[in-house]
Design a protein around this motif. Sequence first.
Motif, short mmCIF file in Angstrom:
data_model
loop_
_atom_site.label_atom_id
_atom_site.label_comp_id
_atom_site.label_asym_id
_atom_site.label_seq_id
_atom_site.Cartn_x
_atom_site.Cartn_y
_atom_site.Cartn_z
N PHE A 1 0.84 -1.20 0.00
CA PHE A 1 0.00 0.00 0.00
C PHE A 1 0.88 1.26 0.00
CE2 PHE A 1 -2.38 3.39 2.07
CZ PHE A 1 -3.58 3.36 1.38
N SER A 2 1.91 1.27 0.83
CA SER A 2 2.81 2.43 0.91
C SER A 2 3.50 2.67 -0.43
CB SER A 2 3.85 2.21 2.01
OG SER A 2 3.24 2.13 3.28
N ARG A 3 3.89 1.57 -1.11
CA ARG A 3 4.55 1.73 -2.41
C ARG A 3 3.60 2.35 -3.43
NH1 ARG A 3 6.79 -3.33 -1.04
NH2 ARG A 3 5.24 -4.45 -2.28
N ARG A 4 2.32 2.00 -3.36
CA ARG A 4 1.36 2.57 -4.31
C ARG A 4 1.15 4.05 -4.06
NH1 ARG A 4 -2.73 -2.50 -5.32
NH2 ARG A 4 -4.36 -1.10 -4.57
N ILE A 5 1.14 4.47 -2.78
CA ILE A 5 1.03 5.90 -2.47
C ILE A 5 2.28 6.63 -2.96
CG2 ILE A 5 0.87 7.61 -0.62
CD1 ILE A 5 -1.74 6.10 -1.14
N GLN A 6 3.44 6.01 -2.79
CA GLN A 6 4.68 6.62 -3.27
C GLN A 6 4.68 6.73 -4.79
OE1 GLN A 6 7.62 4.02 -1.57
NE2 GLN A 6 7.41 4.87 0.49
N SER A 7 4.13 5.74 -5.47
CA SER A 7 4.04 5.80 -6.94
C SER A 7 3.14 6.94 -7.37
CB SER A 7 3.50 4.47 -7.48
OG SER A 7 4.39 3.41 -7.22
N GLY B 1 4.54 14.35 -8.76
CA GLY B 1 5.72 15.20 -8.70
C GLY B 1 5.81 16.01 -7.43
N THR B 2 5.10 15.61 -6.39
CA THR B 2 5.13 16.34 -5.12
C THR B 2 4.64 15.43 -4.00
OG1 THR B 2 4.40 18.35 -3.98
CG2 THR B 2 2.77 17.23 -5.35
N ASP B 3 4.98 15.79 -2.76
CA ASP B 3 4.49 15.03 -1.61
C ASP B 3 3.00 15.27 -1.43
OD1 ASP B 3 7.01 14.06 -1.07
OD2 ASP B 3 7.47 15.58 0.44
N LEU B 4 2.27 14.21 -1.21
CA LEU B 4 0.82 14.30 -0.99
C LEU B 4 0.45 14.04 0.46
CD1 LEU B 4 -0.25 12.25 -4.14
CD2 LEU B 4 -0.20 14.75 -3.90
N VAL B 5 1.37 13.41 1.21
CA VAL B 5 1.11 13.00 2.59
C VAL B 5 2.19 13.57 3.50
CG1 VAL B 5 0.81 11.05 4.15
CG2 VAL B 5 0.02 10.87 1.79
N ASP B 6 1.76 14.16 4.60
CA ASP B 6 2.69 14.64 5.62
C ASP B 6 2.97 13.49 6.57
OD1 ASP B 6 4.12 15.82 7.60
OD2 ASP B 6 2.64 17.36 8.11
N ARG B 7 4.12 12.85 6.40
CA ARG B 7 4.45 11.66 7.19
C ARG B 7 5.05 12.01 8.55
NH1 ARG B 7 4.86 10.53 1.89
NH2 ARG B 7 4.17 8.47 1.13
N SER B 8 5.21 13.28 8.85
CA SER B 8 5.77 13.68 10.14
C SER B 8 4.70 13.79 11.21
CB SER B 8 6.49 15.03 10.02
OG SER B 8 5.57 16.07 9.71
N LEU C 1 -2.81 15.13 5.05
CA LEU C 1 -2.49 15.44 3.67
C LEU C 1 -1.76 16.77 3.62
CD1 LEU C 1 -5.81 14.55 1.79
CD2 LEU C 1 -3.87 13.05 2.33
N THR C 2 -0.86 16.89 2.65
CA THR C 2 -0.25 18.18 2.36
C THR C 2 -1.27 19.02 1.60
OG1 THR C 2 0.61 17.44 0.25
CG2 THR C 2 2.03 17.07 2.18
N PRO C 3 -1.03 20.32 1.43
CA PRO C 3 -1.96 21.12 0.61
C PRO C 3 -2.17 20.52 -0.78
CG PRO C 3 -0.52 22.55 1.85
CD PRO C 3 -0.02 21.16 2.10
N ALA C 4 -1.09 20.00 -1.37
CA ALA C 4 -1.23 19.36 -2.68
C ALA C 4 -2.08 18.11 -2.58
CB ALA C 4 0.15 19.02 -3.25
N GLY C 5 -1.90 17.37 -1.48
CA GLY C 5 -2.68 16.17 -1.27
C GLY C 5 -4.16 16.47 -1.11
N GLN C 6 -4.48 17.55 -0.40
CA GLN C 6 -5.87 17.94 -0.23
C GLN C 6 -6.51 18.28 -1.56
OE1 GLN C 6 -7.60 17.71 2.63
NE2 GLN C 6 -9.45 18.29 1.46
N THR C 7 -5.76 18.98 -2.42
CA THR C 7 -6.26 19.31 -3.76
C THR C 7 -6.53 18.05 -4.55
OG1 THR C 7 -5.09 21.42 -3.80
CG2 THR C 7 -5.71 20.48 -5.92
N LEU C 8 -5.58 17.10 -4.51
CA LEU C 8 -5.77 15.86 -5.25
C LEU C 8 -6.94 15.06 -4.69
CD1 LEU C 8 -4.88 13.92 -7.46
CD2 LEU C 8 -3.30 12.87 -5.81
#
Length: 312
Positions: free
Chosen positions: A32-38, A44-51, A57-64
């Motif tokens: 599952f993690s590999r698919r999110i990374q793909s 072309g940007t981080d979608l998840v704030d792993r910290s 979600l990052t702002p970009a992740g929220q948009t997506l």
Amino acid sequence: MDTKWLEDFVSLAETRSFSRSAQLRHITQPAFSRRIQSLEAWAGTDLVDRSSYPTRLTPAGQTLYEQALELLHTLQTTRSMLRQHTAVAKDTIEFAVPHTLAFTFYPAWLSELRSVVGPVKSRLIALNVHDAVMRLTEGSCDLLLTYHHASQPIQLDTDRYEMMSLSQEVVLPFVKPDARGEPLYRLPGLPTDPVPFLAYAPGAYLSRVVDWVLRQSASPVCLDRVYETDTSESLKAMAIEGHGVAFLPISAVRQALGDGRLVHACAPEDKWQGELEIRLYRERPAGRKSKRVAQAFWDQVQRHLAAQAVGQ
């Protein structure tokens, strides 16, 4: 980009947990993690704030996420429209069923129900358990008929899916008899003389159940894996020919036991068995509009089971 990545991402956004989403999507957490990374590589940007914990979600992740909901809804609607053009009529119920149940339980079950629900027009899609479950979650079938074992539960969100328990099944070791009617091979075997073992392929649902059964043994099990396959029918054929011991559902071998082609590969007092439940699942009507004939069938089966329970 695979649309499954978007479905994974939407699940993660809603559960805020990699482990929980992996369970709901029926894959391992690393996969599952590999698919999110793909998906992130595609974006072309981080979608998840792993910290953070729970996951954010990052702002970009929220948009997506917002766009993915709209896109997936459009794709689902389009698929529903396209499916109306297929050969499957509106009065036909589509079942996703594991291969073994397709051979053993399903035909007899429909025969039993005929007096209750009448003739049923059905389309059976025979798959492995994982793919059968995915058929339901993707909206590609009306009903899912599958196994359930306590060590290998079917991870479906109960808020979205409902189920009925239809029957019980037992998996036991069987083998060809010798000229005296005794087992040609007998469990548990010896280090110097391991039992030829006819196994389910790794990853198969019944393979994991059999592994669980073997781990419960009080004595060491000595097996020589000589053959593996995805289907119990193939294992049964190999066992009948004397190639080794196979763990098979009792419903699959009743005829072979009756005519003496197979016998139990262990003593009656030995507990080499896995007890399975046979379940029927569907998506709750609130999730998507049910096909009328599938809804009627579900209601009739439910009433039939209730009547059986009262009569016991």
